[in-house]
Scaffold this motif. Structure first.
Motif, PDB file in Angstrom:
ATOM      1  N   GLY A  30       0.827  -1.197   0.000  1.00  0.00           N
ATOM      2  CA  GLY A  30       0.000   0.000   0.000  1.00  0.00           C
ATOM      3  C   GLY A  30       0.863   1.249   0.000  1.00  0.00           C
ATOM      4  N   CYS A  31       1.710   1.379  -1.009  1.00  0.00           N
ATOM      5  CA  CYS A  31       2.726   2.434  -1.028  1.00  0.00           C
ATOM      6  C   CYS A  31       2.141   3.836  -1.068  1.00  0.00           C
ATOM      7  CB  CYS A  31       3.668   2.233  -2.203  1.00  0.00           C
ATOM      8  SG  CYS A  31       2.860   2.303  -3.833  1.00  0.00           S
ATOM      9  N   GLY A  32       0.963   4.009  -1.695  1.00  0.00           N
ATOM     10  CA  GLY A  32       0.376   5.333  -1.800  1.00  0.00           C
ATOM     11  C   GLY A  32       1.334   6.327  -2.430  1.00  0.00           C
ATOM     12  N   ASN A  33       1.266   7.586  -1.980  1.00  0.00           N
ATOM     13  CA  ASN A  33       2.183   8.608  -2.493  1.00  0.00           C
ATOM     14  C   ASN A  33       3.224   8.998  -1.445  1.00  0.00           C
ATOM     15  OD1 ASN A  33       0.533  10.083  -0.789  1.00  0.00           O
ATOM     16  ND2 ASN A  33      -0.178  11.530  -2.336  1.00  0.00           N
ATOM     17  N   ASP A  88      19.070   5.862  -0.089  1.00  0.00           N
ATOM     18  CA  ASP A  88      19.973   5.413   0.967  1.00  0.00           C
ATOM     19  C   ASP A  88      20.538   4.024   0.684  1.00  0.00           C
ATOM     20  OD1 ASP A  88      21.319   5.983   3.350  1.00  0.00           O
ATOM     21  OD2 ASP A  88      19.813   4.971   4.583  1.00  0.00           O
ATOM     22  N   GLY A  89      20.259   3.473  -0.508  1.00  0.00           N
ATOM     23  CA  GLY A  89      20.905   2.229  -0.904  1.00  0.00           C
ATOM     24  C   GLY A  89      20.030   0.999  -0.978  1.00  0.00           C
ATOM     25  N   TYR A  90      18.752   1.100  -0.531  1.00  0.00           N
ATOM     26  CA  TYR A  90      17.822  -0.033  -0.639  1.00  0.00           C
ATOM     27  C   TYR A  90      17.124   0.066  -1.996  1.00  0.00           C
ATOM     28  CZ  TYR A  90      18.264  -0.098   4.500  1.00  0.00           C
ATOM     29  OH  TYR A  90      18.729  -0.131   5.797  1.00  0.00           O
ATOM     30  N   GLU A  91      17.674  -0.569  -3.000  1.00  0.00           N
ATOM     31  CA  GLU A  91      17.181  -0.337  -4.360  1.00  0.00           C
ATOM     32  C   GLU A  91      16.201  -1.388  -4.868  1.00  0.00           C
ATOM     33  OE1 GLU A  91      20.493   0.293  -6.956  1.00  0.00           O
ATOM     34  OE2 GLU A  91      21.051   2.186  -6.001  1.00  0.00           O
ATOM     35  N   ASP A  92      16.214  -2.582  -4.276  1.00  0.00           N
ATOM     36  CA  ASP A  92      15.353  -3.661  -4.772  1.00  0.00           C
ATOM     37  C   ASP A  92      14.019  -3.605  -4.035  1.00  0.00           C
ATOM     38  OD1 ASP A  92      14.310  -5.879  -5.955  1.00  0.00           O
ATOM     39  OD2 ASP A  92      15.825  -7.279  -5.220  1.00  0.00           O
ATOM     40  N   ILE A  93      13.164  -2.674  -4.454  1.00  0.00           N
ATOM     41  CA  ILE A  93      11.884  -2.446  -3.785  1.00  0.00           C
ATOM     42  C   ILE A  93      10.738  -2.647  -4.764  1.00  0.00           C
ATOM     43  CG2 ILE A  93      10.476  -0.828  -2.450  1.00  0.00           C
ATOM     44  CD1 ILE A  93      13.007   0.661  -1.681  1.00  0.00           C
ATOM     45  N   VAL A  94       9.779  -3.476  -4.385  1.00  0.00           N
ATOM     46  CA  VAL A  94       8.555  -3.682  -5.149  1.00  0.00           C
ATOM     47  C   VAL A  94       7.448  -2.920  -4.430  1.00  0.00           C
ATOM     48  CG1 VAL A  94       6.910  -5.348  -6.068  1.00  0.00           C
ATOM     49  CG2 VAL A  94       9.325  -5.980  -5.839  1.00  0.00           C
ATOM     50  N   ASN A  95       6.910  -1.886  -5.069  1.00  0.00           N
ATOM     51  CA  ASN A  95       5.857  -1.061  -4.483  1.00  0.00           C
ATOM     52  C   ASN A  95       4.510  -1.481  -5.045  1.00  0.00           C
ATOM     53  OD1 ASN A  95       7.533   1.283  -3.111  1.00  0.00           O
ATOM     54  ND2 ASN A  95       8.452   0.946  -5.125  1.00  0.00           N
ATOM     55  N   VAL A  96       3.564  -1.758  -4.171  1.00  0.00           N
ATOM     56  CA  VAL A  96       2.240  -2.172  -4.640  1.00  0.00           C
ATOM     57  C   VAL A  96       1.154  -1.308  -3.997  1.00  0.00           C
ATOM     58  CG1 VAL A  96       3.037  -4.535  -5.004  1.00  0.00           C
ATOM     59  CG2 VAL A  96       1.856  -3.978  -2.883  1.00  0.00           C
ATOM     60  N   GLN A 132      14.572   6.203 -10.639  1.00  0.00           N
ATOM     61  CA  GLN A 132      15.104   5.235  -9.680  1.00  0.00           C
ATOM     62  C   GLN A 132      14.774   3.838 -10.217  1.00  0.00           C
ATOM     63  OE1 GLN A 132      13.170   6.853  -6.107  1.00  0.00           O
ATOM     64  NE2 GLN A 132      15.078   7.852  -5.524  1.00  0.00           N
ATOM     65  N   GLY A 133      15.575   3.447 -11.191  1.00  0.00           N
ATOM     66  CA  GLY A 133      15.205   2.386 -12.110  1.00  0.00           C
ATOM     67  C   GLY A 133      15.030   0.987 -11.567  1.00  0.00           C
ATOM     68  N   ARG A 134      15.632   0.656 -10.445  1.00  0.00           N
ATOM     69  CA  ARG A 134      15.494  -0.711  -9.938  1.00  0.00           C
ATOM     70  C   ARG A 134      14.178  -0.942  -9.208  1.00  0.00           C
ATOM     71  NH1 ARG A 134      19.886  -3.508  -6.593  1.00  0.00           N
ATOM     72  NH2 ARG A 134      18.545  -5.265  -7.158  1.00  0.00           N
ATOM     73  N   MET A 135      13.544   0.142  -8.779  1.00  0.00           N
ATOM     74  CA  MET A 135      12.252  -0.012  -8.114  1.00  0.00           C
ATOM     75  C   MET A 135      11.173  -0.311  -9.137  1.00  0.00           C
ATOM     76  SD  MET A 135      11.581   2.517  -4.923  1.00  0.00           S
ATOM     77  CE  MET A 135      11.722   4.083  -5.757  1.00  0.00           C
ATOM     78  N   THR A 136      10.164  -1.072  -8.713  1.00  0.00           N
ATOM     79  CA  THR A 136       9.007  -1.317  -9.568  1.00  0.00           C
ATOM     80  C   THR A 136       7.747  -0.856  -8.852  1.00  0.00           C
ATOM     81  OG1 THR A 136       8.717  -3.586  -8.747  1.00  0.00           O
ATOM     82  CG2 THR A 136      10.100  -3.278 -10.714  1.00  0.00           C
ATOM     83  N   TRP A 137       6.733  -0.526  -9.655  1.00  0.00           N
ATOM     84  CA  TRP A 137       5.453  -0.028  -9.140  1.00  0.00           C
ATOM     85  C   TRP A 137       4.353  -0.854  -9.781  1.00  0.00           C
ATOM     86  CZ3 TRP A 137       6.057   3.727  -5.481  1.00  0.00           C
ATOM     87  CH2 TRP A 137       7.300   4.366  -5.441  1.00  0.00           C
ATOM     88  N   GLU A 138       3.597  -1.577  -8.969  1.00  0.00           N
ATOM     89  CA  GLU A 138       2.622  -2.529  -9.492  1.00  0.00           C
ATOM     90  C   GLU A 138       1.249  -2.310  -8.872  1.00  0.00           C
ATOM     91  OE1 GLU A 138       3.568  -4.478 -11.852  1.00  0.00           O
ATOM     92  OE2 GLU A 138       5.740  -4.197 -11.675  1.00  0.00           O
ATOM     93  N   ALA A 167       8.802  -7.238   4.156  1.00  0.00           N
ATOM     94  CA  ALA A 167       7.569  -6.567   3.756  1.00  0.00           C
ATOM     95  C   ALA A 167       7.309  -5.452   4.764  1.00  0.00           C
ATOM     96  CB  ALA A 167       6.399  -7.540   3.726  1.00  0.00           C
ATOM     97  N   ILE A 168       6.964  -4.273   4.255  1.00  0.00           N
ATOM     98  CA  ILE A 168       6.734  -3.112   5.115  1.00  0.00           C
ATOM     99  C   ILE A 168       5.308  -2.607   4.906  1.00  0.00           C
ATOM    100  CG2 ILE A 168       7.425  -0.738   5.661  1.00  0.00           C
ATOM    101  CD1 ILE A 168      10.243  -1.451   4.664  1.00  0.00           C
ATOM    102  N   ASP A 169       4.605  -2.399   6.016  1.00  0.00           N
ATOM    103  CA  ASP A 169       3.264  -1.831   5.997  1.00  0.00           C
ATOM    104  C   ASP A 169       3.269  -0.610   6.915  1.00  0.00           C
ATOM    105  OD1 ASP A 169       0.556  -1.263   7.037  1.00  0.00           O
ATOM    106  OD2 ASP A 169      -0.062  -3.022   5.892  1.00  0.00           O
ATOM    107  N   LYS A 170       2.979   0.564   6.346  1.00  0.00           N
ATOM    108  CA  LYS A 170       2.915   1.788   7.140  1.00  0.00           C
ATOM    109  C   LYS A 170       1.552   2.423   6.915  1.00  0.00           C
ATOM    110  CE  LYS A 170       5.737   5.327   6.206  1.00  0.00           C
ATOM    111  NZ  LYS A 170       4.999   6.628   6.124  1.00  0.00           N
ATOM    112  N   GLY A 171       0.578   1.930   7.660  1.00  0.00           N
ATOM    113  CA  GLY A 171      -0.763   2.490   7.592  1.00  0.00           C
ATOM    114  C   GLY A 171      -1.778   1.729   6.767  1.00  0.00           C
TER     115      GLY A 171
END
Length: 215
Positions: free
Chosen positions: A67-70, A80-88, A105-111, A128-132
């Motif tokens: 739930g990445c939102g905006n 800060d160096g954490y580049e392998d992030i899948v945002n959903v 930020q090319g290694r990140m994906t947005w799905e 896995a990170i959930d913030k809200g």
């Protein structure tokens, strides 16, 4: 250089009732009216950096942002160096906005994806990170002491999906304002252990629940 989003300090388009926080239509409408804004629920990366550094460990970890939102959290982590992030997120509106905003930020994906039905393989992510997001699923106006069966099932679907996609030894980090006697019950699973950290913020406490999947 990519244009930086405008940080929002208000809640934007407020719903008529709290239960709308569960609605895809509400979020699509809200994001469409805030195309150049960013909003972070509860905490920013600057606040969470020590916790995440300790609990994620390697910056090569594959991270799932639920739930990445905006939020700027993923982008700040990327820098800060954490580049392998899948945002959903299940709002196609915000996912398209975020693809445009952070395409550099090319290694990140947005799905476009529902956190309750993740189109990801078993054991495919390290963190896995959930913030809200789970909190939004709890906004049905029910009794916090005795949540409805519908609420528990809805929240349980996300938690079970996270349990499925986490690799052995992986961690689920949930940042929330919810106190342990209201929230911890929703995380109990035989496959992992749960810890709670209190995050003090100017007199108002937030909490980080860390579920570590057994190897």
């Amino acid at each position: 250089m990519a244009q930086q989003p405008t940080a929002s300090t208000d809640l934007g388009v407020l719903p008529g009732k709290n239960a709308e926080y569960e609605s895809r239509e509400y979020w699509d409408r809200r994001y469409a009216q805030e195309p150049d804004s960013a909003f972070d629920w509860f905490k920013t990366y600057a606040d969470l950096k020590p916790l995440l550094a300790e609990r994620i460990g390697s910056k090569d970890a594959r991270i799932l942002m639920l739930g990445c939102g905006n939020s700027t959290l993923s982008s700040d982590m990327y820098q800060d160096g954490y580049e392998d992030i899948v945002n959903v997120d299940y709002s196609a509106v915000v996912i398209e906005q975020m693809r445009r905003r952070y395409g550099h930020q090319g290694r990140m994906t947005w799905e476009v994806m529902d956190v309750r039905a993740l189109a990801l393989g078993d054991g495919s992510v390290d963190v896995a990170i959930d913030k809200g997001t789970l909190d939004a699923l709890m906004c049905d106006g029910g009794d916090v002491w005795e949540p409805s069966a519908e609420l528990c099932e809805n929240v349980g679907r996300e938690v079970s999906e996270v349990e499925r996609v986490l690799a052995p030894g992986g961690r689920f980090i949930w940042v929330t304002f919810g106190q342990p006697h209201f929230r911890r019950r929703h995380l109990e699973r035989a496959s992992w252990t749960v810890e709670v950290e209190r995050l003090n913020s100017g007199g108002f406490d937030y909490f980080a629940y860390i579920a570590t999947k057994r190897g």
